[in-house]
Write an enzyme that holds these catalytic residues in place. Structure first.
Site: not given
Length: 200
Positions: A122, A158
């Site tokens: 991701s 993230k």
């Protein structure tokens, strides 16, 4: 550097030879031939004051040997795997390894550093699965910082932005992953990503 006691010389040699598998103060006392762990603690404090040793006050087994006044290599605790996508594993509470890192890669105290291994896609192209991620321990972040964070039973890497309603967690792989809005009380920031070591 200042001259040191013979016991301190012996301690320093033992610490150097066991830097990848640190010993407890009691184990050090046994190897030195000293019955009192308090005496060993005193000598360790003196070694630090004289510039031969840098210890983490929160972890007595976490230390850096200083040679010629310059730290060339530091050993950083590795805590587990952080996910960058599905099927990542949850970070462990205990240290699973100690990784030697060139001190030049750190622009902050090694006592604040920790390592996780990235898992998933991701955060590509910046962070790839299997990369070693060096974080700085802190529980806050600025907008657009890349963080290592805990959300329920997940530990993730993230990019973070704060909103009136909570945090938005962004992935760099925009085609595959959409931003995720999470409530402030559900997210715990473990640290800020400071460096990434890629392995092909």
């Amino acid at each position: 550097m200042k001259k040191i006691h013979k016991t301190q010389e012996k301690l320093l040699d033992i610490l150097k030879s066991n830097i990848d598998d640190p010993l407890t103060i009691r184990e050090l006392a046994t190897l030195v031939g000293e019955q009192s762990p308090g005496v060993i603690h005193h000598h360790l404090v003196q070694l630090e004051k004289k510039g031969y040793l840098k210890r983490n006050p929160n972890n007595p087994k976490d230390y850096t040997i200083i040679d010629s006044g310059e730290k060339l290599v530091v050993y950083i605790n590795k805590y587990g795997i952080a996910q960058c996508g599905p099927n990542g594993l949850m970070i462990e509470d205990n240290v699973i390894d100690r990784i030697p890192i060139a001190s030049s890669l750190l622009k902050f105290s090694s006592s604040e550093a920790f390592i996780v291994e990235a898992r998933g896609d991701s955060m590509q192209p910046k962070i790839h699965s299997g990369d070693i991620v060096i974080g700085k321990k802190q529980n806050f972040a600025e907008n657009n910082d890349i963080v290592i964070c805990s959300y329920h039973d997940e530990v993730m890497i993230k990019q973070i932005r704060k909103t009136d309603n909570g945090f938005v967690l962004y992935s760099f792989n925009h085609e595959k992953y959409i931003p995720r809005l999470v409530e402030i009380e559900d997210l715990r920031i473990e640290g800020i990503v400071k460096n990434i070591l890629h392995y092909d």
